[in-house]
Design a protein around this motif. Sequence first.
Motif, PDB file in Angstrom:
ATOM      1  N   SER A 263       0.866  -1.174   0.000  1.00  0.00           N
ATOM      2  CA  SER A 263       0.000   0.000   0.000  1.00  0.00           C
ATOM      3  C   SER A 263       0.904   1.226   0.000  1.00  0.00           C
ATOM      4  O   SER A 263       2.125   1.109   0.194  1.00  0.00           O
ATOM      5  CB  SER A 263      -0.930   0.011   1.225  1.00  0.00           C
ATOM      6  N   GLY A 264       0.319   2.380  -0.213  1.00  0.00           N
ATOM      7  CA  GLY A 264       1.126   3.591  -0.187  1.00  0.00           C
ATOM      8  C   GLY A 264       1.775   3.818   1.160  1.00  0.00           C
ATOM      9  O   GLY A 264       2.946   4.217   1.249  1.00  0.00           O
ATOM     10  N   ARG A 265       1.057   3.536   2.235  1.00  0.00           N
ATOM     11  CA  ARG A 265       1.614   3.722   3.575  1.00  0.00           C
ATOM     12  C   ARG A 265       2.733   2.723   3.844  1.00  0.00           C
ATOM     13  O   ARG A 265       3.781   3.071   4.397  1.00  0.00           O
ATOM     14  CB  ARG A 265       0.505   3.559   4.615  1.00  0.00           C
ATOM     15  N   VAL A 266       2.528   1.457   3.442  1.00  0.00           N
ATOM     16  CA  VAL A 266       3.554   0.441   3.650  1.00  0.00           C
ATOM     17  C   VAL A 266       4.807   0.781   2.857  1.00  0.00           C
ATOM     18  O   VAL A 266       5.937   0.632   3.352  1.00  0.00           O
ATOM     19  CB  VAL A 266       3.015  -0.946   3.260  1.00  0.00           C
ATOM     20  N   LEU A 267       4.640   1.254   1.629  1.00  0.00           N
ATOM     21  CA  LEU A 267       5.799   1.609   0.816  1.00  0.00           C
ATOM     22  C   LEU A 267       6.561   2.768   1.440  1.00  0.00           C
ATOM     23  O   LEU A 267       7.806   2.777   1.447  1.00  0.00           O
ATOM     24  CB  LEU A 267       5.361   1.953  -0.609  1.00  0.00           C
ATOM     25  N   ALA A 268       5.842   3.757   1.971  1.00  0.00           N
ATOM     26  CA  ALA A 268       6.521   4.871   2.646  1.00  0.00           C
ATOM     27  C   ALA A 268       7.314   4.364   3.848  1.00  0.00           C
ATOM     28  O   ALA A 268       8.447   4.814   4.097  1.00  0.00           O
ATOM     29  CB  ALA A 268       5.491   5.914   3.074  1.00  0.00           C
TER      30      ALA A 268
ATOM     31  N   ALA B 213      11.402  -3.059  -0.852  1.00  0.00           N
ATOM     32  CA  ALA B 213      10.716  -1.813  -1.198  1.00  0.00           C
ATOM     33  C   ALA B 213      10.252  -1.825  -2.652  1.00  0.00           C
ATOM     34  O   ALA B 213       9.116  -1.419  -2.957  1.00  0.00           O
ATOM     35  CB  ALA B 213      11.634  -0.616  -0.937  1.00  0.00           C
ATOM     36  N   LEU B 214      11.100  -2.301  -3.556  1.00  0.00           N
ATOM     37  CA  LEU B 214      10.710  -2.337  -4.967  1.00  0.00           C
ATOM     38  C   LEU B 214       9.679  -3.430  -5.230  1.00  0.00           C
ATOM     39  O   LEU B 214       8.838  -3.284  -6.121  1.00  0.00           O
ATOM     40  CB  LEU B 214      11.946  -2.535  -5.837  1.00  0.00           C
TER      41      LEU B 214
ATOM     42  N   ALA C  64      18.041  -0.682  -9.898  1.00  0.00           N
ATOM     43  CA  ALA C  64      18.414  -0.105  -8.606  1.00  0.00           C
ATOM     44  C   ALA C  64      19.814  -0.563  -8.229  1.00  0.00           C
ATOM     45  O   ALA C  64      20.109  -1.764  -8.258  1.00  0.00           O
ATOM     46  CB  ALA C  64      17.412  -0.506  -7.527  1.00  0.00           C
ATOM     47  N   GLU C  65      20.655   0.387  -7.870  1.00  0.00           N
ATOM     48  CA  GLU C  65      21.975   0.048  -7.347  1.00  0.00           C
ATOM     49  C   GLU C  65      21.821  -0.489  -5.924  1.00  0.00           C
ATOM     50  O   GLU C  65      20.985  -0.029  -5.157  1.00  0.00           O
ATOM     51  CB  GLU C  65      22.883   1.279  -7.337  1.00  0.00           C
ATOM     52  N   GLY C  66      22.651  -1.457  -5.568  1.00  0.00           N
ATOM     53  CA  GLY C  66      22.565  -2.044  -4.245  1.00  0.00           C
ATOM     54  C   GLY C  66      21.439  -3.030  -4.083  1.00  0.00           C
ATOM     55  O   GLY C  66      21.124  -3.425  -2.965  1.00  0.00           O
ATOM     56  N   SER C  67      20.825  -3.445  -5.187  1.00  0.00           N
ATOM     57  CA  SER C  67      19.739  -4.415  -5.140  1.00  0.00           C
ATOM     58  C   SER C  67      20.213  -5.739  -5.695  1.00  0.00           C
ATOM     59  O   SER C  67      21.270  -5.824  -6.341  1.00  0.00           O
ATOM     60  CB  SER C  67      18.531  -3.903  -5.935  1.00  0.00           C
ATOM     61  N   GLU C  68      19.456  -6.773  -5.438  1.00  0.00           N
ATOM     62  CA  GLU C  68      19.769  -8.088  -5.991  1.00  0.00           C
ATOM     63  C   GLU C  68      18.741  -8.501  -7.031  1.00  0.00           C
ATOM     64  O   GLU C  68      19.090  -8.866  -8.151  1.00  0.00           O
ATOM     65  CB  GLU C  68      19.830  -9.125  -4.869  1.00  0.00           C
ATOM     66  N   ARG C  69      17.450  -8.430  -6.685  1.00  0.00           N
ATOM     67  CA  ARG C  69      16.403  -8.835  -7.623  1.00  0.00           C
ATOM     68  C   ARG C  69      16.097  -7.758  -8.651  1.00  0.00           C
ATOM     69  O   ARG C  69      15.640  -8.071  -9.748  1.00  0.00           O
ATOM     70  CB  ARG C  69      15.124  -9.197  -6.853  1.00  0.00           C
ATOM     71  N   TRP C  70      16.328  -6.487  -8.326  1.00  0.00           N
ATOM     72  CA  TRP C  70      15.998  -5.399  -9.231  1.00  0.00           C
ATOM     73  C   TRP C  70      17.251  -4.706  -9.770  1.00  0.00           C
ATOM     74  O   TRP C  70      17.200  -3.559 -10.188  1.00  0.00           O
ATOM     75  CB  TRP C  70      15.111  -4.371  -8.528  1.00  0.00           C
ATOM     76  N   SER C  71      18.366  -5.404  -9.768  1.00  0.00           N
ATOM     77  CA  SER C  71      19.605  -4.844 -10.290  1.00  0.00           C
ATOM     78  C   SER C  71      19.649  -5.000 -11.808  1.00  0.00           C
ATOM     79  O   SER C  71      18.755  -5.593 -12.417  1.00  0.00           O
ATOM     80  CB  SER C  71      20.805  -5.534  -9.648  1.00  0.00           C
ATOM     81  N   ASP C  72      20.701  -4.501 -12.402  1.00  0.00           N
ATOM     82  CA  ASP C  72      20.864  -4.573 -13.852  1.00  0.00           C
ATOM     83  C   ASP C  72      21.448  -5.933 -14.213  1.00  0.00           C
ATOM     84  O   ASP C  72      22.621  -6.203 -13.913  1.00  0.00           O
ATOM     85  CB  ASP C  72      21.795  -3.457 -14.328  1.00  0.00           C
TER      86      ASP C  72
END
Length: 721
Positions: free
Chosen positions: A97-102, A171-172, A373-381
Amino acid sequence: MRQFVAARVWASVEGPRALFDRARVYLLKERILLPGISVLVRLVGEVRRAETERVYALLSGRLSDDMHQALEGLLAVPEGKRRSELERLRTAPAKASGRVLAEELKRVSEIAALGTDRVATDPVPAVKLGALARYGLAAKAPTLKGLDEPRKGATLLATVRQLEISSVDDALDALDLLIATNLLAKAERAGKAEQLRTFPKLRKAARTMASAMEVLIAAPEATEDRLLSLVEVWKAIEEVVPRERLAAAVETVVEFAPVTDDDAAAEWRAELVKRYRKVQGFIEPLLEVIRLRAVEAGAPMLAMVRTAAAMAKSRRRYSPADIAAHDELITGSWRGLVHRNPDLPAGQVDKAAFVLCALMHLHGALRRRDVFAEGSERWSDPRARLLAGQAWERARPQVLASLEHELEPAGHLAELAGALEAAYTRVLDGLGGNTAVQFVGGRLRLEKLGALAEPPLMKELQALVGGMLPRVDFPELLLEVFDRTGLPADFTHVSGADTAMEDFPMSLAALIVAEACNVGLVPIEKPNVPALTRARLQQVDQGYLRGETIAAANARLIAAQSGIGIVRHWGSGHIASADGLRFVVPVQSLHAGHNPIYFGRQRGATWLNVVNDQVMGIGGLVVPGTLRDSLFILDAIFNLDGGPRPETVVTDTASYSDIVFGLFAICGYQFSPRIADLADTRLWRTNTAATYGPLENMSRHVVRLDRIRSHWGDSCAWPAR
């Protein structure tokens, strides 16, 4: 010998038993008669402790006093709270949700503020950091607090560094699920509901306009003797439909039937703009907290999102000139929503529509990894992990050799083409005597398979085998298997050490029964039995029962089962079947999805299970949500727990796609899906000059081998990535 064992300890997470076995093999290989077993056991233990302490000292020594104090502060429970800060920071979100993401972005910021990413960990191998992080993420705060230095500092450092990566991924994941389900899905449903609501008005207006058009079409054409005036036409129309009613019908059609080229998306996009408040609060922190980067294709989208974040923060009004740089990305019905909002003054753009348009582009780019995203594993390049240039040229011979391919693809393609032509020929040769195959109107018809008749004496055989089986309880059966295979040895502690618990197999068997039967701890715990007390069961569950130990134990079972005589009559283990099992997930999770076919109104996940022809489960993979099996089938095959490498992989239709066929062929597997609706399946040919009679109608798409060669080129010969 000490150097060899020390190198193994430094570069791996092998336990004492595995190190002892490797040391024994080393002695035999080097023809060393001494030392004896007891001396070797002491040597392995001493070297393992010394190297482990060196890792602890190296990592803990890199921490400043302030950072050391900050990491230890994570183990304290704040006043008025019931859990430590470490427990709070390592708890992943359960919904989107928006609150959870924040809150998740705040968690990412808090973890990054500790600054552990600035601590150099070289030359400690990543596998050692990962082992320390797994222990830190699984152990309770009081347990970590009781560790001696420097182990405590090293464990906390590795744990927080892993949290930096996993928090960005969480987060992503929450952002992806929020957009896909909470925003897009609800907007599409609202858009469809709005369409259904307008259908009666639109249908009534269309009938009114149709009545007027019938009068206009039926009006006589003008001739030389008589001219037909517009007044006469209108008079004839008004006798059927009053002018005011016709004008109202035209307005209704114009209102509910937009003239843009993107009509299908116009309704839900308009509904999506109404949910602007849900994204306004997190789009700016998203860019501030997470370091987003883009490849060339995603750079315009990332620039648009940065502009949208600045607009969401500001209260000023914006003109088309302020967003002119991103005009190419405002397409379809988005253009009307952004530039032609009737509630805003002329020359002013709709900020909410622009922000939502940018967010949808970001969502698509993140899924394609055009933005990462830098510093990510699943959402990295993923492209950053690929070899290119000289690095690929050096690695290409080894890669092709491991896949058993030549540098030139012509031979491999010719082999595939020959196999395909031979398959067509075999099918054609068998058509004459195969009464189950028919061609009706150029379409293939297959007779449905019926049930096989039960062989004679089957009931007697079942009764005989049933009488031979002993009547034992499930826990007794597990303990018997433990004793025959030594299975408990594979359940090492999360720290990597072997267990010294008394009656550990009994505690382990009780937990497996509780997990397999889904009964919880209450039916199996016994306060008067030390191995079955709740404290002991929770200790074993938290420290020993995890995915990697279960996989290691399954590998031992696979090897033990293959040694049974009757198993060799079932198969060689080189044929595997993969299929997805659907399970309801009763707890809230980001990775469980809705699927009314399997779960009704509940959420569920898929367990992609791999079974070989020796009737043994050799591996599996949890698939998030309800995605198609074909996206993960090759991952499951490459991550088997044990057993021989399968040569043929059998799946159902859900695991089939043309791309999967190609990937399996490159990796050396025979992919054999059992395809439903075979008559509607695309079949391919490479020899366009051949004729196969009725099979000629089965081939809807023809691929020439020379086109494939011209695509790859004679010099390139193989995709560099």
